[in-house]
Structure formats: structure tokens, C-alpha cells
Design a protein around this motif. Structure first.
Motif, PDB file in Angstrom:
ATOM      1  N   ALA A   7      -4.651   3.505  -1.811  1.00 34.92           N
ATOM      2  CA  ALA A   7      -3.766   3.005  -1.014  1.00 34.92           C
ATOM      3  C   ALA A   7      -3.899   3.477   0.523  1.00 34.92           C
ATOM      4  O   ALA A   7      -3.397   2.592   1.469  1.00 34.92           O
ATOM      5  N   VAL A   8      -4.419   4.425   0.973  1.00 35.70           N
ATOM      6  CA  VAL A   8      -4.949   4.869   2.170  1.00 35.70           C
ATOM      7  C   VAL A   8      -5.882   3.920   2.784  1.00 35.70           C
ATOM      8  O   VAL A   8      -5.748   3.206   4.010  1.00 35.70           O
ATOM      9  N   LEU A   9      -6.808   3.393   2.171  1.00 33.32           N
ATOM     10  CA  LEU A   9      -7.704   2.373   2.575  1.00 33.32           C
ATOM     11  C   LEU A   9      -7.033   0.948   2.801  1.00 33.32           C
ATOM     12  O   LEU A   9      -7.263   0.178   3.590  1.00 33.32           O
ATOM     13  N   LYS A  10      -6.201   0.630   1.936  1.00 32.93           N
ATOM     14  CA  LYS A  10      -5.601  -0.597   2.042  1.00 32.93           C
ATOM     15  C   LYS A  10      -4.416  -0.734   3.379  1.00 32.93           C
ATOM     16  O   LYS A  10      -4.459  -1.522   4.054  1.00 32.93           O
ATOM     17  N   TYR A  11      -3.783   0.483   3.435  1.00 36.86           N
ATOM     18  CA  TYR A  11      -2.709   0.576   4.502  1.00 36.86           C
ATOM     19  C   TYR A  11      -3.479   0.799   6.101  1.00 36.86           C
ATOM     20  O   TYR A  11      -3.133  -0.178   7.087  1.00 36.86           O
ATOM     21  N   THR A  12      -4.748   1.346   6.000  1.00 38.90           N
ATOM     22  CA  THR A  12      -5.475   1.280   7.214  1.00 38.90           C
ATOM     23  C   THR A  12      -6.364   0.268   7.587  1.00 38.90           C
ATOM     24  O   THR A  12      -6.836  -0.118   8.633  1.00 38.90           O
ATOM     25  N   GLY A  13      -6.608  -0.842   6.563  1.00 34.36           N
ATOM     26  CA  GLY A  13      -7.060  -1.993   6.784  1.00 34.36           C
ATOM     27  C   GLY A  13      -8.708  -1.977   6.432  1.00 34.36           C
ATOM     28  O   GLY A  13      -9.179  -2.882   6.718  1.00 34.36           O
ATOM     29  N   ILE A  14      -9.268  -0.815   6.104  1.00 36.24           N
ATOM     30  CA  ILE A  14     -10.590  -0.560   5.702  1.00 36.24           C
ATOM     31  C   ILE A  14     -10.824  -1.603   4.416  1.00 36.24           C
ATOM     32  O   ILE A  14     -11.928  -2.079   4.167  1.00 36.24           O
ATOM     33  N   ALA A  34       0.752  -1.271  -0.147  1.00 32.73           N
ATOM     34  CA  ALA A  34      -0.118   0.082   0.031  1.00 32.73           C
ATOM     35  C   ALA A  34       0.907   1.155   0.099  1.00 32.73           C
ATOM     36  O   ALA A  34       0.294   2.275  -0.731  1.00 32.73           O
ATOM     37  N   LEU A  35       1.969   1.412   0.706  1.00 39.42           N
ATOM     38  CA  LEU A  35       3.040   2.379   0.612  1.00 39.42           C
ATOM     39  C   LEU A  35       3.497   2.523  -0.507  1.00 39.42           C
ATOM     40  O   LEU A  35       3.459   3.682  -1.034  1.00 39.42           O
ATOM     41  N   TRP A  36       4.012   1.609  -1.199  1.00 38.51           N
ATOM     42  CA  TRP A  36       4.618   1.831  -2.436  1.00 38.51           C
ATOM     43  C   TRP A  36       3.655   2.128  -3.612  1.00 38.51           C
ATOM     44  O   TRP A  36       3.687   3.416  -4.629  1.00 38.51           O
ATOM     45  N   GLY A  37       2.454   1.808  -3.613  1.00 39.11           N
ATOM     46  CA  GLY A  37       1.180   2.300  -4.239  1.00 39.11           C
ATOM     47  C   GLY A  37       0.802   3.721  -4.380  1.00 39.11           C
ATOM     48  O   GLY A  37       0.437   4.417  -5.104  1.00 39.11           O
ATOM     49  N   GLY A  38       0.784   4.070  -2.902  1.00 33.95           N
ATOM     50  CA  GLY A  38       0.589   5.362  -2.517  1.00 33.95           C
ATOM     51  C   GLY A  38       1.594   6.372  -2.755  1.00 33.95           C
ATOM     52  O   GLY A  38       1.343   7.469  -3.465  1.00 33.95           O
ATOM     53  N   LEU A  39       2.523   5.903  -2.754  1.00 34.51           N
ATOM     54  CA  LEU A  39       3.919   6.590  -3.278  1.00 34.51           C
ATOM     55  C   LEU A  39       4.000   6.921  -4.912  1.00 34.51           C
ATOM     56  O   LEU A  39       3.982   8.148  -5.416  1.00 34.51           O
ATOM     57  N   PHE A  40       3.566   5.939  -5.676  1.00 31.18           N
ATOM     58  CA  PHE A  40       3.502   6.083  -7.020  1.00 31.18           C
ATOM     59  C   PHE A  40       2.165   6.911  -7.337  1.00 31.18           C
ATOM     60  O   PHE A  40       2.205   7.829  -8.368  1.00 31.18           O
ATOM     61  N   ALA A  41       1.187   6.802  -6.737  1.00 31.86           N
ATOM     62  CA  ALA A  41      -0.107   7.545  -6.756  1.00 31.86           C
ATOM     63  C   ALA A  41       0.174   9.220  -6.473  1.00 31.86           C
ATOM     64  O   ALA A  41      -0.318   9.819  -7.431  1.00 31.86           O
ATOM     65  N   LEU A  42       1.012   9.258  -5.675  1.00 36.96           N
ATOM     66  CA  LEU A  42       1.293  10.853  -5.092  1.00 36.96           C
ATOM     67  C   LEU A  42       2.173  11.583  -6.175  1.00 36.96           C
ATOM     68  O   LEU A  42       2.051  12.665  -6.742  1.00 36.96           O
TER      69      LEU A  42
END
Length: 178
Positions: free
Chosen positions: A163-170, A111-119
Motif C-alpha cells: 500500500a505504501v509503495l502504491k501510494y507513493t508511486g514506486i 492504496a489507502l483503503w488497502g493500507g487500512l485493511f492491512a493495518l
């Protein structure tokens, strides 16, 4: 006969001289064309072609797609985190702790790497859309560049949200160990 040969030689030399004179006259460039060519060269240097903006828009959209589908580096980082979790988890640890160490941390790394690419996709798209405001006044950005940059921005926002939803477990959280 000797007179004819001399006459023919003189005639050939006369025509050769005339051709030489004609060709030198056609090589001369009128003075009015030189400044016009210099003006064209200056305008080409001043007005950018938009290739950089187009490339940035395409990169933004591509990074947005990568943020949604996953990347090689995200997969490698997830597998590494999975291995670290297996090595650091004690045999007598509880099931919930084992699940978190082996699978949860790897999921969060992905999730962190996906969020980094998205950002990065989001920032690249926004900068591409804002670039004309800081460029040559009156120059309009090509419509396809705007469309692709907006696609990159949209994919970046969606990728960041997921990515935020995956990282938080939602989204697809870990199963409970009960």
C-alpha cells in the motif's frame, strides 16, 4: 375362588408397594456427587475455550487477504475519486494534471483503503498473539491459532508495504505525460 381373588389382589399390591419403594431409593443422589458437579461447573467458567482467539486469528488472516486483493469499499472509493477527478478537471488542463486528477487520485485512494485493511489485519494478529500473556497463567494457546494469527500478521505487513509503495508511486506509478 373368592379366597384366590383376595390373595391375588394382596400379592399385586405387595409387589406394587415394593416397586414404589425401590424406585424412590434409586432416585436419591449420594452427597459426594453434588460437590463434584459444582467443582466442574466452576472450572468450566474459569477456563476459556479459546474460541475468541481463534476467531480473531481468522479475521486477521482474512483482512490480510482483503488488503492484498482489494475490497468492495476500496473499489467504490476509487470509482468515486475517479468521477470527482473527471468533474473537477478543466478542459484546458494539462495532460499531466488530467492524468493525476482522473487516475492518480483514484489509485492512491485504492492504496489507502488497502493500507487500512492491512493495518487492521496487522493489529488484530498482534493482539491475538499477545493475548495469552494477559490471560490465565499457564494456559497455552492452541498451535493453529498461533499459525493463523502469524499468517494474518505476515499478510498485514505485506499489504501495508504494498500500500505504501502504491501510494507513493514506486509500484506501478503513473505514466509520465511528456
Amino acid at each position: 375362588m373368592a379366597t384366590n381373588a383376595v390373595d391375588e389382589t394382596e400379592a399385586t399390591q405387595a409387589t406394587t408397594d415394593e416397586k414404589a419403594v425401590d424406585t424412590t431409593k434409586s432416585d436419591e443422589v449420594p452427597q459426594t456427587e453434588v460437590p463434584a458437579a459444582a467443582d466442574d461447573a466452576q472450572t468450566k467458567e474459569v477456563s476459556p475455550s479459546g474460541v475468541g482467539q481463534g476467531a480473531a486469528a481468522v479475521v486477521s488472516a482474512a483482512l490480510g487477504v482483503v488488503s492484498l486483493t482489494g475490497s468492495w469499499i476500496g473499489t467504490v472509493a476509487s470509482a468515486r475519486q475517479n468521477l470527482i477527478g473527471q468533474l473537477e478537471t478543466a478542459q484546458n488542463a494539462g495532460v499531466a494534471q488530467q492524468i493525476q486528477a482522473v487516475y492518480g487520485d483514484a489509485w492512491q485512494t485504492t492504496a489507502l483503503w488497502g493500507g487500512l485493511f492491512a493495518l487492521i489485519a496487522l493489529v488484530t494478529g498482534v493482539v491475538t498473539l499477545a493475548r495469552p500473556a494477559f490471560g490465565t497463567p499457564g494456559r497455552v494457546q492452541a498451535p493453529w491459532i498461533k499459525s493463523v494469527a502469524w499468517a494474518g500478521v505476515a499478510l498485514g505487513v505485506i499489504g501495508l508495504f504494498l500500500a505504501v509503495l502504491k501510494y507513493t508511486g514506486i509500484l506501478l506509478g503513473l505514466p509520465s505525460a511528456s
